[in-house]
Design an enzyme around this catalytic site. Structure first.
Site, short mmCIF file in Angstrom:
data_model
loop_
_atom_site.label_atom_id
_atom_site.label_comp_id
_atom_site.label_asym_id
_atom_site.label_seq_id
_atom_site.Cartn_x
_atom_site.Cartn_y
_atom_site.Cartn_z
N LYS A 191 0.96 -1.12 -0.10
CA LYS A 191 0.13 -0.15 -0.14
C LYS A 191 0.85 1.17 0.30
CE LYS A 191 -1.48 2.95 2.77
NZ LYS A 191 -1.76 4.18 1.95
N GLU A 266 10.26 1.53 10.39
CA GLU A 266 11.25 2.59 10.11
C GLU A 266 10.66 4.27 10.09
OE1 GLU A 266 13.09 5.28 8.91
OE2 GLU A 266 13.15 4.69 6.65
N CYS A 300 14.20 10.59 6.34
CA CYS A 300 14.22 10.23 7.78
C CYS A 300 15.57 10.35 8.29
CB CYS A 300 13.81 8.81 7.71
SG CYS A 300 14.57 7.85 6.36
N GLU A 401 10.57 15.83 14.94
CA GLU A 401 10.98 15.77 13.64
C GLU A 401 10.26 16.87 12.82
OE1 GLU A 401 9.85 12.19 11.28
OE2 GLU A 401 11.77 12.25 10.62
O1 TXE Z 1 2.97 9.69 7.20
P1 TXE Z 1 2.16 8.59 7.65
P2 TXE Z 1 2.52 11.25 6.92
C1 TXE Z 1 7.20 11.51 9.17
C2 TXE Z 1 7.15 13.17 8.74
C3 TXE Z 1 5.99 13.51 8.33
C4 TXE Z 1 5.15 12.82 9.35
C5 TXE Z 1 3.74 12.45 8.75
O2 TXE Z 1 7.41 13.89 10.14
O3 TXE Z 1 5.62 14.84 8.75
O4 TXE Z 1 5.66 11.55 9.43
O5 TXE Z 1 3.70 12.08 7.53
C6 TXE Z 1 -0.08 5.19 5.99
N1 TXE Z 1 -2.86 2.37 9.26
N2 TXE Z 1 7.45 11.00 8.04
O6 TXE Z 1 1.31 11.55 7.31
O7 TXE Z 1 0.97 8.88 8.44
C7 TXE Z 1 -0.11 6.11 4.89
O8 TXE Z 1 -1.29 5.89 4.02
C8 TXE Z 1 -1.91 1.83 8.36
C9 TXE Z 1 8.68 9.90 8.35
O9 TXE Z 1 2.31 11.17 5.37
O10 TXE Z 1 2.90 7.75 8.75
C10 TXE Z 1 1.21 6.05 4.21
O11 TXE Z 1 1.08 4.95 3.25
N3 TXE Z 1 -1.29 2.64 7.60
C11 TXE Z 1 8.86 9.12 7.03
C12 TXE Z 1 2.02 5.72 5.28
O12 TXE Z 1 1.33 4.83 6.42
C13 TXE Z 1 -1.59 4.03 7.85
C14 TXE Z 1 8.46 9.34 5.62
C15 TXE Z 1 2.73 6.67 6.15
O13 TXE Z 1 1.93 7.82 6.47
C16 TXE Z 1 -2.40 4.39 8.74
C17 TXE Z 1 7.15 10.01 5.78
C18 TXE Z 1 -3.14 3.84 9.68
N4 TXE Z 1 -3.90 4.14 10.65
C19 TXE Z 1 7.07 10.91 6.88
N5 TXE Z 1 -2.24 5.84 8.62
C20 TXE Z 1 10.34 8.39 7.16
N6 TXE Z 1 10.34 7.36 8.22
O14 TXE Z 1 11.02 8.69 6.41
C21 TXE Z 1 -1.36 6.28 7.64
N7 TXE Z 1 -0.90 5.12 7.26
#
Ligand code: TXE
Length: 513
Positions: A191, A266, A300, A401
């Site tokens: 996904k 991660e 990240c 972050e």
């Molecule tokens: O990430 P999400 P978001 C951090 C960064 C950013 C924050 C939020 O600080 O500002 O995260 O970003 C899926 N059950 N990183 O909101 O929500 C979602 O659809 C299952 C760090 O975009 O973590 C997507 O596919 N899945 C990071 C994935 O999770 C769920 C990179 C990531 O989304 C879900 C990006 C749920 N309840 C953001 N809710 C890194 N580690 O590099 C969301 N998702």
């Protein structure tokens, strides 16, 4: 046709955009909801593609297809060598499509084409490496402490793997999960993020072309709360491999725990980039810039805390500001652009909120500090490269972050203080150390609580080297030999070789023969 934006706004542009489908059981299918939503180009802030809005029913179909494929002899009985060959064939196909995939990702998430070009060309290496590892997954023969038994182990795949990826590097971060998962013989439901699904949906076609049996890889697009949760909690998913924010990661972890699933996470960080007075300063300046402004800080491993040794503090800040001022912002598809847009509108707002918070907390803004209004930034979600001094280690800007081009600078007096400040974080993904002293390099790499420590370099990754977090930055490792173990389970096999059964009323323990 009704389509909505990622923010839920109905759009009028739907007719001109490519309407994508999802990959389930080897077939390209429309979402069961009959609904699509728009993916927005962050440079133009305009929609450019239509993403199928998957629902629970689509996840159920995809997991059923993945489960069927897992038990199907076409995959289950395929030799590990043949599996490896498929992965290497996929690698070659990706290499042939690298330019197109790079352009798609740049249009979809605003990552620089200058970086994407290299990234997509490097992705095949993961499939080559794990393809090569597929037929080197071996068990052990254990010289057991009892006579008359032969004991050995088998390393077996875990089953259906849920791969959930974010928007900042969709293909690379999916590759880190798919390559070891498939090499180990699992099947996958992937996904991608609702903010950057196009490259994933285009990538899906390559699995078919490489010859993977139908259902081995399935791709369902949609929103986290709509399809992500159904996927994580599905009873037939054995393992969840997630990259994203730590709050979502925590939620995913607790949902997976209820099903006693295996999990790798991660989750980002607040990495310290530490410069000592004996460092090659010009190299360290480039390292600090690369740490926070590359990928517009949306990575990240961003070195978002710059720790400077007091003797070089003023000189270093001056050099850093001079170089940061030259950063060329603009269209990420232009190979000369150095700082692109923020990928999503909510993330843009989050970065601006943190800039405000830093000012309210009393940090001094030395550069940037707000939206970029340069003509070359058009209508995109651009934030000026921003540098704060006067940051105290306990300020929110030094602890949380931001995931944007915002740097916090903190001075230190010696190794002890640098270590204390660097480790005073709930995160522990990576750290940088700049020094010409081998003693300092070794001492700091031992003391820093981080999954990766770079010395005199920053932001280096490889398919061969394990990557993952300490503390709240995650669980498990991706890449390298460590990664394949995350997708395997060990079976211990006992064979009696003498047929002389001991007392059947007691367990066969050591020394009882
Ligand atoms: O990430 P999400 P978001 C951090 C960064 C950013 C924050 C939020 O600080 O500002 O995260 O970003 C899926 N059950 N990183 O909101 O929500 C979602 O659809 C299952 C760090 O975009 O973590 C997507 O596919 N899945 C990071 C994935 O999770 C769920 C990179 C990531 O989304 C879900 C990006 C749920 N309840 C953001 N809710 C890194 N580690 O590099 C969301 N998702």
């Amino acid at each position: 046709m009704a389509t909505t934006t990622q923010a839920g706004v109905t759009s009028a542009h739907a007719g001109e955009m490519k309407k994508h489908k999802m990959l389930i059981g080897g077939k390209w299918v429309e979402p069961s909801t009959g609904n699509w939503f728009e993916s927005v180009n962050p440079y133009t802030a305009k929609p450019w593609a239509l993403i199928p809005r998957g629902a629970s029913e689509d996840i159920n179909r995809a997991v059923a297809a993945a489960k069927k494929a897992f038990y199907d002899p076409a995959w289950r009985n395929m030799s590990a060598t043949a599996r490896g060959h498929l992965l290497r064939k996929l690698a070659d196909l990706i290499a042939g499509e690298a330019e197109r995939l790079g352009q798609i990702e740049t249009t979809d998430n605003g990552k620089l084409i200058a970086e994407m070009g290299g990234q997509v060309k490097y992705i095949p290496q993961w499939f080559h490496y794990f393809g090569g590892l597929a037929d080197k997954i071996e068990g052990r023969v254990i010289p057991i402490d009892k006579p008359g038994v032969f004991n050995f182990t088998r390393e077996e795949p875990v089953g259906v793997v849920a791969a959930i990826t974010p928007w900042n590097s969709p293909l690379l971060l999916a590759t880190w999960k798919l390559a070891p998962a498939l090499a180990a013989g699992n099947t996958v439901v992937w996904k991608p993020s609702e903010f950057a699904s196009v490259s994933a949906l285009e990538f899906g076609e390559l699995f078919e072309r490489a010859g993977f049996p139908p259902g081995v890889v399935n791709i369902v697009a949609g929103f986290g709360t709509e399809v992500g949760e159904t996927l994580v909690t599905h009873k037939d998913v054995a393992k969840v491999a997630f990259t994203g924010g730590d709050k979502t990661g925590e939620h995913v972890y607790s949902m997976a725990a209820r099903g006693l699933k295996r999990v790798t996470l991660e989750l980002g960080g607040k990495s310290a980039n530490i410069v000592f007075d004996d460092a090659e300063l010009d190299e360290a300046v480039k390292g600090a810039i690369s740490g926070i402004f590359a990928a517009t800080g949306q990575t990240c491993i961003a070195g978002s805390r710059l720790l400077l040794h007091r003797p070089i503090y003023d000189q270093f800040v001056e050099k850093l500001l001079a170089m940061a001022r030259t950063a060329k912002m603009g269209n990420p598809i232009d190979p000369n652009t150095q700082v692109g847009p923020i990928t999503t509108q909510p993330q843009y707002q989050k970065v601006l909120d943190y800039i405000r918070i830093a000012k309210e907390e009393g940090a001094t803004c030395q550069l940037g500090g707000g939206p970029a209004k340069r003509p070359e930034c058009g209508n995109g979600w651009f934030v000026e490269p921003t540098i704060f001094t006067g940051v105290k280690p306990n300020m929110r800007i030094a602890q949380e972050e931001v995931f944007g081009p915002v740097l916090s600078i903190i001075p230190f007096d010696d190794e002890e203080e640098a270590t204390r400040i660097a480790n005073d974080s709930m995160y522990g993904l990576s750290a940088g150390v700049w020094t010409t002293s081998i003693r300092r390099a070794l001492m700091m790499s031992e003391r820093l609580e981080a999954g990766t420590v770079w010395v005199n370099t920053y932001r280096a990754v490889s398919y061969m080297s394990p990557f993952g977090g300490y503390k709240r930055s995650g669980i498990g490792r991706e890449s390298g030999m460590e990664a394949i173990r995350e997708y395997l389970q060990t079976k211990s096999v006992w064979i009696d070789t003498v047929g002389n059964a001991p007392n059947p009323f007691i367990m066969r323990m050591g020394g009882q023969g």
